[in-house]
Write a protein that holds these residues in place. Structure first.
Motif, PDB file in Angstrom:
ATOM      1  N   ARG A 109      48.225  36.182  29.215  1.00 42.96           N
ATOM      2  CA  ARG A 109      47.563  37.413  28.780  1.00 42.96           C
ATOM      3  C   ARG A 109      46.683  37.161  27.562  1.00 42.96           C
ATOM      4  O   ARG A 109      47.167  37.034  26.437  1.00 42.96           O
ATOM      5  CB  ARG A 109      48.609  38.476  28.472  1.00 42.96           C
ATOM      6  CG  ARG A 109      48.035  39.871  28.236  1.00 42.96           C
ATOM      7  CD  ARG A 109      47.311  40.387  29.446  1.00 42.96           C
ATOM      8  NE  ARG A 109      46.955  41.800  29.301  1.00 42.96           N
ATOM      9  CZ  ARG A 109      46.056  42.414  30.049  1.00 42.96           C
ATOM     10  NH1 ARG A 109      45.425  41.744  31.007  1.00 42.96           N
ATOM     11  NH2 ARG A 109      45.793  43.695  29.867  1.00 42.96           N
TER      12      ARG A 109
ATOM     13  N   TYR B 104      53.407  36.949  31.661  1.00 40.89           N
ATOM     14  CA  TYR B 104      52.593  37.745  30.728  1.00 40.89           C
ATOM     15  C   TYR B 104      52.275  36.934  29.470  1.00 40.89           C
ATOM     16  O   TYR B 104      51.111  36.859  29.045  1.00 40.89           O
ATOM     17  CB  TYR B 104      53.337  39.028  30.354  1.00 40.89           C
ATOM     18  CG  TYR B 104      52.680  39.788  29.228  1.00 40.89           C
ATOM     19  CD1 TYR B 104      51.655  40.692  29.477  1.00 40.89           C
ATOM     20  CD2 TYR B 104      53.068  39.580  27.911  1.00 40.89           C
ATOM     21  CE1 TYR B 104      51.031  41.362  28.436  1.00 40.89           C
ATOM     22  CE2 TYR B 104      52.456  40.248  26.869  1.00 40.89           C
ATOM     23  CZ  TYR B 104      51.436  41.135  27.132  1.00 40.89           C
ATOM     24  OH  TYR B 104      50.821  41.784  26.095  1.00 40.89           O
TER      25      TYR B 104
ATOM     26  N   TYR C 159      48.179  45.519  34.843  1.00 39.16           N
ATOM     27  CA  TYR C 159      47.891  45.573  33.414  1.00 39.16           C
ATOM     28  C   TYR C 159      46.588  46.335  33.175  1.00 39.16           C
ATOM     29  O   TYR C 159      45.667  46.278  34.001  1.00 39.16           O
ATOM     30  CB  TYR C 159      47.729  44.171  32.821  1.00 39.16           C
ATOM     31  CG  TYR C 159      48.906  43.238  32.975  1.00 39.16           C
ATOM     32  CD1 TYR C 159      50.188  43.694  33.271  1.00 39.16           C
ATOM     33  CD2 TYR C 159      48.727  41.863  32.812  1.00 39.16           C
ATOM     34  CE1 TYR C 159      51.254  42.813  33.408  1.00 39.16           C
ATOM     35  CE2 TYR C 159      49.783  40.979  32.935  1.00 39.16           C
ATOM     36  CZ  TYR C 159      51.040  41.451  33.240  1.00 39.16           C
ATOM     37  OH  TYR C 159      52.079  40.567  33.368  1.00 39.16           O
TER      38      TYR C 159
ATOM     39  N   VAL D  39      53.213  46.805  23.964  1.00 41.65           N
ATOM     40  CA  VAL D  39      53.774  46.425  25.263  1.00 41.65           C
ATOM     41  C   VAL D  39      55.262  46.165  25.066  1.00 41.65           C
ATOM     42  O   VAL D  39      55.671  45.172  24.470  1.00 41.65           O
ATOM     43  CB  VAL D  39      53.081  45.168  25.831  1.00 41.65           C
ATOM     44  CG1 VAL D  39      53.598  44.883  27.239  1.00 41.65           C
ATOM     45  CG2 VAL D  39      51.571  45.335  25.835  1.00 41.65           C
TER      46      VAL D  39
ATOM     47  N   TYR E 169      53.472  50.053  28.727  1.00 36.66           N
ATOM     48  CA  TYR E 169      52.257  50.051  27.905  1.00 36.66           C
ATOM     49  C   TYR E 169      52.064  51.395  27.208  1.00 36.66           C
ATOM     50  O   TYR E 169      52.061  52.441  27.858  1.00 36.66           O
ATOM     51  CB  TYR E 169      51.029  49.785  28.788  1.00 36.66           C
ATOM     52  CG  TYR E 169      50.679  48.339  28.977  1.00 36.66           C
ATOM     53  CD1 TYR E 169      49.678  47.733  28.219  1.00 36.66           C
ATOM     54  CD2 TYR E 169      51.332  47.564  29.938  1.00 36.66           C
ATOM     55  CE1 TYR E 169      49.333  46.408  28.406  1.00 36.66           C
ATOM     56  CE2 TYR E 169      50.993  46.233  30.135  1.00 36.66           C
ATOM     57  CZ  TYR E 169      49.991  45.663  29.361  1.00 36.66           C
ATOM     58  OH  TYR E 169      49.659  44.350  29.558  1.00 36.66           O
TER      59      TYR E 169
END
Length: 206
Positions: A103, A99, A18, A74, A64
């Motif tokens: 995140r 995620y 990421y 995303v 991304y």
């Protein structure tokens, strides 16, 4: 929203892939062929930055896209495609769950529904999952131009009822062909990501 620049950054699977610049992130979830790539392209006014595919289920990572050096879109793998193996579906599910749960940069999830059809079981599960973990969401009904305006309210009600949606949930009708809903959705995204709508902070080149 004035688009200064937009670019594809990475297809990520594991958290270490990421981006690490801590920009706010807007995730897009929906079944295969619901129009996620077309929605991204219309939002950023580019024809093919986010690639649309004639092969549903092709996206297998978190894609991304950085916009205005201010936020990321995303793009999740599309769910509900029968030809994807059970093992692949389980792997994608774990990737997305990891995620969503961990995140910190995630500010909003766009749950994208084709307004012509009732939400699928996978749509309902995604909605319930987001609500359970108190993740901010906006329901975006794509392909609104494909049905008569006189039927919009009927279809919106069907989507809300099938999902069991909260009346306070953000809800946008969208068309990637006509641009309907683009400004409204950008206002929501800018507020969620806490960025300026008209004067993005563009980083100076190093």
């Amino acid at each position: 929203m004035k688009i200064m620049n937009a670019e594809f950054i990475i297809s990520a699977v594991e958290p270490h892939q990421y981006p690490s610049d801590a920009l706010p992130e807007i995730a897009l979830a929906g079944r295969s062929n619901v129009g996620k790539s077309s929605l991204i392209n219309k939002l950023i006014l580019r024809k093919n930055l986010a690639r649309t595919s004639s092969q549903p289920g092709k996206t297998q990572q978190l894609n991304y896209y950085r916009v205005n050096e201010a936020l990321y879109f995303v793009d999740f793998p599309g769910y509900g495609y029968a030809k994807v193996s059970k093992t692949e579906r389980e792997a994608w599910g774990k990737m997305i769950e990891r995620y969503l749960q961990n995140r910190d940069e995630l500010k909003l999830v766009l749950l994208i529904i084709d307004i012509r059809h009732d939400p699928s079981k996978d749509d309902i599960l995604m909605y319930q999952w987001l609500k359970h973990y108190d993740i901010p969401l906006c329901i975006v009904c794509t392909k609104a131009d494909k049905i008569p305006r006189s039927k919009w309210d009927k279809h919106k009600k069907a989507v809300r009822t099938t999902l069991g949606a909260d009346a306070r949930d953000l809800f946008v009708l969208f068309s990637s062909d006509t641009g309907m809903g683009r400004e409204e959705l950008w206002n929501i995204l800018a507020e969620s990501a806490e960025i300026a709508k008209e004067e993005p902070q563009v980083r100076p080149e190093s």
